[in-house]
Design an enzyme around this catalytic site. Sequence first.
Site, PDB file in Angstrom:
ATOM      1  N   VAL A  87       0.819  -1.220   0.000  1.00 33.80           N
ATOM      2  CA  VAL A  87       0.000   0.000   0.000  1.00 33.80           C
ATOM      3  C   VAL A  87       0.848   1.264   0.000  1.00 33.80           C
ATOM      4  CG1 VAL A  87      -2.045  -1.043   1.049  1.00 33.80           C
ATOM      5  CG2 VAL A  87      -0.302  -0.016   2.519  1.00 33.80           C
ATOM      6  N   TYR A 125       1.685   5.969  15.713  1.00 31.17           N
ATOM      7  CA  TYR A 125       0.471   5.167  15.521  1.00 31.17           C
ATOM      8  C   TYR A 125      -0.767   5.949  15.967  1.00 31.17           C
ATOM      9  CZ  TYR A 125      -2.473   0.918  15.581  1.00 31.17           C
ATOM     10  OH  TYR A 125      -3.442  -0.028  15.360  1.00 31.17           O
ATOM     11  N   LYS A 175      -3.689   6.998  13.342  1.00 33.83           N
ATOM     12  CA  LYS A 175      -5.062   6.524  13.526  1.00 33.83           C
ATOM     13  C   LYS A 175      -6.030   7.706  13.748  1.00 33.83           C
ATOM     14  CE  LYS A 175      -4.635   2.058  13.066  1.00 33.83           C
ATOM     15  NZ  LYS A 175      -5.118   1.432  11.823  1.00 33.83           N
TER      16      LYS A 175
HETATM   17  N1  LIG Z   1      -4.586  -5.877  16.750  1.00 34.04           N
HETATM   18  C1  LIG Z   1      -5.002  -4.853  17.458  1.00 34.04           C
HETATM   19  O1  LIG Z   1      -4.936  -4.843  18.687  1.00 34.04           O
HETATM   20  C2  LIG Z   1      -5.598  -3.658  16.744  1.00 34.04           C
HETATM   21  C3  LIG Z   1      -6.270  -2.723  17.518  1.00 34.04           C
HETATM   22  C4  LIG Z   1      -6.830  -1.636  16.880  1.00 34.04           C
HETATM   23  C5  LIG Z   1      -6.702  -1.504  15.523  1.00 34.04           C
HETATM   24  N2  LIG Z   1      -6.032  -2.424  14.793  1.00 34.04           N
HETATM   25  C6  LIG Z   1      -5.936  -2.208  13.343  1.00 34.04           C
HETATM   26  O2  LIG Z   1      -6.523  -3.308  12.665  1.00 34.04           O
HETATM   27  C7  LIG Z   1      -5.955  -3.403  11.377  1.00 34.04           C
HETATM   28  C8  LIG Z   1      -5.565  -4.846  11.123  1.00 34.04           C
HETATM   29  O3  LIG Z   1      -4.480  -5.223  11.964  1.00 34.04           O
HETATM   30  P1  LIG Z   1      -4.319  -6.642  12.627  1.00 34.04           P
HETATM   31  O4  LIG Z   1      -4.349  -6.451  14.079  1.00 34.04           O
HETATM   32  O5  LIG Z   1      -5.255  -7.561  12.004  1.00 34.04           O
HETATM   33  O6  LIG Z   1      -2.798  -6.973  12.279  1.00 34.04           O
HETATM   34  P2  LIG Z   1      -2.122  -7.851  11.140  1.00 34.04           P
HETATM   35  O7  LIG Z   1      -2.552  -9.250  11.243  1.00 34.04           O
HETATM   36  O8  LIG Z   1      -0.691  -7.538  11.208  1.00 34.04           O
HETATM   37  O9  LIG Z   1      -2.744  -7.274   9.798  1.00 34.04           O
HETATM   38  C9  LIG Z   1      -2.244  -6.190   9.151  1.00 34.04           C
HETATM   39  C10 LIG Z   1      -2.613  -6.281   7.698  1.00 34.04           C
HETATM   40  O10 LIG Z   1      -2.112  -5.148   7.026  1.00 34.04           O
HETATM   41  C11 LIG Z   1      -1.383  -5.537   5.893  1.00 34.04           C
HETATM   42  N3  LIG Z   1      -0.279  -4.631   5.606  1.00 34.04           N
HETATM   43  C12 LIG Z   1       0.650  -4.147   6.433  1.00 34.04           C
HETATM   44  N4  LIG Z   1       1.524  -3.408   5.766  1.00 34.04           N
HETATM   45  C13 LIG Z   1       1.136  -3.419   4.466  1.00 34.04           C
HETATM   46  C14 LIG Z   1       1.652  -2.858   3.274  1.00 34.04           C
HETATM   47  N5  LIG Z   1       2.747  -2.105   3.301  1.00 34.04           N
HETATM   48  N6  LIG Z   1       1.020  -3.112   2.135  1.00 34.04           N
HETATM   49  C15 LIG Z   1      -0.075  -3.897   2.090  1.00 34.04           C
HETATM   50  N7  LIG Z   1      -0.612  -4.445   3.171  1.00 34.04           N
HETATM   51  C16 LIG Z   1      -0.008  -4.198   4.346  1.00 34.04           C
HETATM   52  C17 LIG Z   1      -0.832  -6.877   6.285  1.00 34.04           C
HETATM   53  O11 LIG Z   1      -0.534  -7.662   5.129  1.00 34.04           O
HETATM   54  P3  LIG Z   1       0.941  -7.991   4.572  1.00 34.04           P
HETATM   55  O12 LIG Z   1       1.880  -7.960   5.727  1.00 34.04           O
HETATM   56  O13 LIG Z   1       0.780  -9.318   3.932  1.00 34.04           O
HETATM   57  O14 LIG Z   1       1.205  -6.935   3.589  1.00 34.04           O
HETATM   58  C18 LIG Z   1      -2.000  -7.479   7.038  1.00 34.04           C
HETATM   59  O15 LIG Z   1      -2.912  -8.063   6.146  1.00 34.04           O
HETATM   60  C19 LIG Z   1      -4.786  -2.439  11.370  1.00 34.04           C
HETATM   61  O16 LIG Z   1      -5.178  -1.267  10.754  1.00 34.04           O
HETATM   62  C20 LIG Z   1      -4.527  -2.162  12.824  1.00 34.04           C
HETATM   63  O17 LIG Z   1      -3.914  -0.935  13.026  1.00 34.04           O
HETATM   64  C21 LIG Z   1      -5.484  -3.500  15.384  1.00 34.04           C
END
Ligand SMILES: NC(=O)c1ccc[n+]([C@@H]2O[C@H](COP(=O)([O-])OP(=O)(O)OC[C@H]3O[C@@H](n4cnc5c(N)ncnc54)[C@H](OP(=O)(O)O)[C@@H]3O)[C@@H](O)[C@H]2O)c1
Lengths: 250, 491
Positions: A65, A156, A160
């Site tokens: 991205v 972060y 956000k």
């Molecule tokens: N986990 C939490 O506690 C939490 C809390 C609040 C919000 N969130 C948000 O929820 C969302 C999903 O996160 P998650 O917790 O599910 O973590 P995750 O499993 O690490 O997922 C992150 C996703 O983003 C993709 N991504 C990261 N960098 C990228 C890049 N440069 N290009 C394309 N894709 C990219 C990753 O795919 P690839 O690495 O394959 O590219 C992966 O599919 C995020 O926005 C995160 O900030 C998470």
Amino acid sequence: MTSKFKNALLIGASSGIGAALARCLAEDGTRVALVARREDQLEDVRRGITTAWGQDRARVYRTDVTDFDQAPALFQKIDEEMEGLDLVIYCAGVMTEGPEDEYDFAKDKLVVEVNLLGGMAWLDQAATRFEAKRSGAIVGIGSVAGDRGRRAYPNYHAAKAGFATYLESLRNRLSRHGVQVTTIKPGPIATPMTEGMGKQPLMRSAEEAAQKIHRAITKGKMTAYVPGIWFPIMFVIRSIPSILFRRMGI
Amino acid sequence: MNLEEIEVALGRTRSKVEGWGMSTHSESVVRFPESVEDLKELFAAARKDGISVAFRGTGCSYGDASLNDRSLLIDLTRFNKIKSLDPATGVLVAESGVTLEQNWRQSVTQGYWPPVVSGTMYPTLGGLLSMNVHGKNNWKHGTIGEHVQSFRMLTIDGEELSCSPEENGEIFHAAIGGFGMLGCFTEVTLKLKKIYSGNIEVTAVGIRNLGHMIAWMDQHREDFDYLVGWIDCFTAGKSLGRGELHAARYVKEGADPDPKGTMRLSYQDLPSHIMGVFPKAWMWRFMKPIVNDFGMRALNAVKYHSSCRKQTRGAGHLQAHAAFNFLLDYVPDWKKAYLPGGLIQYQSFVPAEKARETHGHLIQLCHRSNLIPYLGVYKRHKPDPFLLTHAVDGFSFAMDFKVTAQNRGQLWDLCHRMDEVVLEAGGRFYFAKDATLESENAHRIWPAEDLQKFARLKQDLDPQALLQTNLSRRLFPEFQTQPSLVASEEG
Ligand SMILES: NC(=O)c1ccc[n+]([C@@H]2O[C@H](COP(=O)([O-])OP(=O)(O)OC[C@H]3O[C@@H](n4cnc5c(N)ncnc54)[C@H](OP(=O)(O)O)[C@@H]3O)[C@@H](O)[C@H]2O)c1
Ligand SMILES: Cc1cc2nc3c(=O)[nH]c(=O)nc-3n(C[C@H](O)[C@H](O)[C@H](O)COP(=O)(O)OP(=O)(O)OC[C@H]3O[C@@H](n4cnc5c(N)ncnc54)[C@H](O)[C@@H]3O)c2cc1C
């Protein structure tokens, strides 16, 4: 088919919340396009979905991205191959680790690029088309972290917060054209992103989070905290005056 | 020969023997050989008088696979010596009556675990090979047969054959999964799995419905070594097939700070009391009053909601190998809660792409007949090189049904209707569990040429067609026909 949406695009669907959300949508009858960098992981998610609900239910596309220039053409291609998207969800995100006295611009830049600018690059595409069509839904995965600037992750929190504000603007522009814009603010969720962090308060599994997010999107919510208990908690936290907040050591 | 004559010929009286599910019974003269010589003597007597012979391990097959009504049953549980376990390679050489329990108790302290185990630790190696059992790791680590380096098998003619994939390869691939039809396994050489901890790391996931179960399993199948789903069969609609999934992986070398401690038997042993107070041996008596539709519907619902609450949020938890693999052994004799009628298990194996639809359809058929399984278990499988394998590239669904005097006919009818759905989808069944299949449908599972190949091998190794079980007579009556007799009748 029971779903409100026919064809969805999820950016950041190779693991965690995005992958689980793709399964929820597919289960409901929505066809999903899965986008991220790691092809193997995307393939695993696709295999799960197509084994359960048929070959036609999921496709994968690889992109980084932060290659912002790729977004328009790839969006166009996906929109065509999926025969018209009606739901676009941006869940790509990263978080970087570092001690509290570290100020590392390279990390700041990456976090802003993935969490905020990538979101703009992709959701601008969705907004343009949905506004013209006068229908569709746009969803951004923000975070409770965007509600307040804590000590832990300045980049972060900022990214956000910026993303939530961007989504609010989109909503203000697009709702009069019949386009839904939903901001999701999860608390701590057990995903690869939080793997090294140990147990967090009110932590939920990605499956639980995805189910709640799916419900919020289907109901057409503007903003949803996941799980809902974060709404009153963040209401209180947001009301704490800065002068006190900075002394709380959080 | 009739049973009375066999009693006289073998100098033993008959006993009542039942299938594990207690819903099929038989009367047989049972003998307990302790050596190959004992076996040879019994075989000679059988040949002389034309007595049909079946083998039995610990009788853990649910239906009639290890029964031989009104004839001779050879029980191999006293043929149970472990001959060697090489600490460097983990190769185990043992007599065929050695149980999985003996195996893991001996090997775990040396850092080895059986590569494939059933949901109970009581089966014998002979029984495991005859049915070519699968574990919760089937899609990844294959069936038990894929870890057998070689075996020795005594044919009914008294010849002891050595078989491995290279030596007598055709017999090797037919006798494993050959439900005791080709000869008696005497010695088994099995390669065990090296482990670096007595624990495995387990992740629990709440599952909304059957599609979710399948999608989750297939997405994560590269990440884990074991996957097993529990299904609440009482729910319909959007929650049809809801349940819980356990995914586990071996602990990597060096990750357990005290591997010696976790590989101790005292660490692996299942606790003898529940919550430290109730002796487990009493448990089935407490279960009995709730083993009915009303009680089991409530129990399944409670289990589902508690599993959603307790699902893994973060890193998985550690659990001893024995506790994870032999969950069903936690409550000794739990099956007695199903008395007086006992239970049957209906397990179908369906190709991956058809699994959701087909297994969903089975649950709906159960609902329509008002015969709901009290326990449902879901697993992932892959094909294997054995002639009469039950495994497919897909999923299996095992459903436990209570049998009563009133529901028996209806239940068998339901199973026959379900057979049609499974076979239409290209599915298979498993003799270790089967009690209801009909001969015609058993012949639809495998290509005709595979069945003919098996029948030819049987004719070669058992020319008098003496090796029989209740199951073989029910499903493959043609195996019982002596080719010489058919030829002379036709002539
Ligand atoms: N986990 C939490 O506690 C939490 C809390 C609040 C919000 N969130 C948000 O929820 C969302 C999903 O996160 P998650 O917790 O599910 O973590 P995750 O499993 O690490 O997922 C992150 C996703 O983003 C993709 N991504 C990261 N960098 C990228 C890049 N440069 N290009 C394309 N894709 C990219 C990753 O795919 P690839 O690495 O394959 O590219 C992966 O599919 C995020 O926005 C995160 O900030 C998470
Ligand atoms: C609670 C429970 C859970 C189970 N879970 C699983 C599971 O997860 N996966 C799975 O695959 N199975 C499972 N099973 C089934 C079980 O593993 C098989 O039925 C196995 O064959 C039982 O072994 P046994 O020694 O009791 O054999 P028996 O049931 O006594 O005999 C099985 C077959 O082997 C033949 N046989 C026995 N010994 C010999 C020998 N020495 N030589 C030649 N033939 C012989 C018999 O004639 C018969 O055909 C389970 C059973 C129970 C009761």
